[in-house]
Design a protein around this motif. Structure first.
Motif, short mmCIF file in Angstrom:
data_model
loop_
_atom_site.label_atom_id
_atom_site.label_comp_id
_atom_site.label_asym_id
_atom_site.label_seq_id
_atom_site.Cartn_x
_atom_site.Cartn_y
_atom_site.Cartn_z
N LEU A 42 6.08 65.34 43.72
CA LEU A 42 5.72 64.26 44.63
C LEU A 42 6.75 64.06 45.73
N ALA A 43 7.88 64.78 45.65
CA ALA A 43 8.92 64.66 46.66
C ALA A 43 9.65 65.99 46.81
N THR A 44 10.28 66.17 47.97
CA THR A 44 11.15 67.33 48.20
C THR A 44 12.52 66.81 48.62
N ARG A 45 13.54 67.65 48.53
CA ARG A 45 14.88 67.20 48.91
C ARG A 45 15.61 68.32 49.64
N THR A 46 16.56 67.89 50.48
CA THR A 46 17.40 68.86 51.19
C THR A 46 18.61 69.18 50.34
N ASP A 47 19.32 70.25 50.75
CA ASP A 47 20.53 70.64 50.02
C ASP A 47 21.78 70.06 50.65
N GLY A 48 21.66 69.41 51.79
CA GLY A 48 22.83 68.87 52.47
C GLY A 48 23.38 67.63 51.79
N THR A 49 24.40 67.07 52.43
CA THR A 49 25.02 65.84 51.94
C THR A 49 25.00 64.80 53.05
N PRO A 50 24.48 63.59 52.78
CA PRO A 50 23.79 63.22 51.54
C PRO A 50 22.40 63.86 51.49
N ARG A 51 21.92 64.04 50.28
CA ARG A 51 20.60 64.65 50.13
C ARG A 51 19.51 63.70 50.62
N LEU A 52 18.58 64.26 51.40
CA LEU A 52 17.43 63.49 51.90
C LEU A 52 16.19 63.85 51.09
N PHE A 53 15.46 62.84 50.69
CA PHE A 53 14.22 63.03 49.95
C PHE A 53 13.03 62.66 50.83
N ARG A 54 12.03 63.51 50.82
CA ARG A 54 10.80 63.26 51.58
C ARG A 54 9.60 63.25 50.63
#
Length: 332
Positions: free
Chosen positions: A52-64
């Motif tokens: 139901l969500a995806t996330r980035t690998d950067g910092t801070p992690r962003l969830f979409r």
């Protein structure tokens, strides 16, 4: 609201947040909810694992948020399919339970019904619940449901339930009986006639039947009728076999374009007048002279004179011979 697709209230709250804001960090979740950092992180990771969500690998992690039509609709469909399978399995378990109960408790097989009103309600109910076929043996003089008042039959016929109805000859002597049979046949009823029937009987989908245990109650007789409702059993199978044996030897009834109640093949009898065709059809069906006279708006003497004329024309010495000759000559 989304518990049906497996989301907890906390997961639903965070998913709605992602949908509304497009993206969010753990800090955003903490700011907009009452969750701790650890709780917010667990919920976001769970939404990611659930697709139901995806996330980035950067910092801070962003969830979409994954679009709802992609994330939720397939889950809803899968749950609906699983619910349907569960319902079907539950229905099978219920039937197994009932069969077991019937084998151990005779009260599950046969229910005694006392009184005309209770009988009428049961007759209405089994017709309303029927899905395939109704079988009826109709004797003269009503007990609970006067001729012409069974509106449930027309409703069942309209939804595709088959009706096979056997009438004994004295039934047609009741006021308005012939007209009511005509209306039933026009609505789709498959009707036949026999000289006499052994009992009143209604069978729904070959799974439940209603029949009298003792005589009583015709034409509003103050003595309350006592009837039985019987479910799947050897007794029910015997009642179905009884119906079929009478049905096989009965005279089929149809309705001509003119509204005349006639036997199935009487439309080929072009050598007879319409009145004589109807008279002969009713006679062969076992309808009494008095009822024939009433239906045709003739005197009883006129009916008997016409029958005598048909007998002479066919060279028949008895009414039984007349029926045989009528069939042989193509009158019926």
């Amino acid at each position: 609201m989304l518990e049906a697709v497996g989301l907890s209230p906390e997961q639903e709250s965070v998913y709605r947040l992602l949908v509304a804001f497009g993206r969010a960090t753990v800090d955003d979740v903490i700011e907009r909810t009452a969750m701790t950092r650890a709780q917010g992180g667990r919920v976001l990771d769970a939404l990611t694992a659930m697709g139901l969500a995806t996330r980035t690998d950067g910092t801070p992690r962003l969830f979409r948020a994954v679009p709802p039509d992609v994330a939720l609709l397939p889950r809803i469909k899968n749950n609906a399919d699983a619910l349907h399978v569960a319902q079907m399995e539950a229905a099978r378990l219920v039937e197994t339970y009932r069969e077991t109960a019937r084998r151990h408790d005779a009260g599950q097989l046969l229910e005694v019904i006392t009184g005309a009103q209770a009988l009428r309600q049961h007759l209405k109910r089994i017709q309303a619940d029927s899905r395939q076929e109704m079988l009826w043996l109709c004797k003269a003089q009503y007990v609970a449901m006067p001729s012409g008042t069974n509106t449930e039959e027309y409703e069942a016929l309209a939804r595709g339930v088959s009706y096979r109805v056997l009438y004994e000859k004295d039934f047609f002597a009741d006021e308005g009986a012939v007209e009511n049979v005509v209306a039933g046949v026009r609505a789709g009823e498959n009707a036949r006639a026999v000289p006499q029937l052994p009992l009143r009987l209604a069978i729904a989908d070959r799974s439940v039947a209603i029949f009298p245990l003792v005589p009583g109650g015709p034409n509003g007789n103050p003595e309350e009728p006592t009837t039985a409702l019987v479910r799947d059993s050897n007794l029910l199978s015997a009642l179905v076999a009884l119906f079929e044996s009478y049905w096989e030897n009965a005279v089929p009834l149809t309705v001509a374009d003119t509204g005349v109640l006639e036997t199935a093949d009487s439309s080929t009898s072009g050598s007879l007048s319409p009145t004589d065709r109807e008279l002969l059809s009713l006679l062969v069906a076992g309808v009494a002279d008095k009822a024939i006279a009433s239906h045709l708006s003739l005197s009883r003497r006129t009916v008997q004179r016409r029958i005598q004329s048909l007998m002479e024309r066919a060279g028949a010495g008895t009414r039984m011979q007349l029926a045989w000759q009528a069939a042989r000559r193509g009158w019926l």
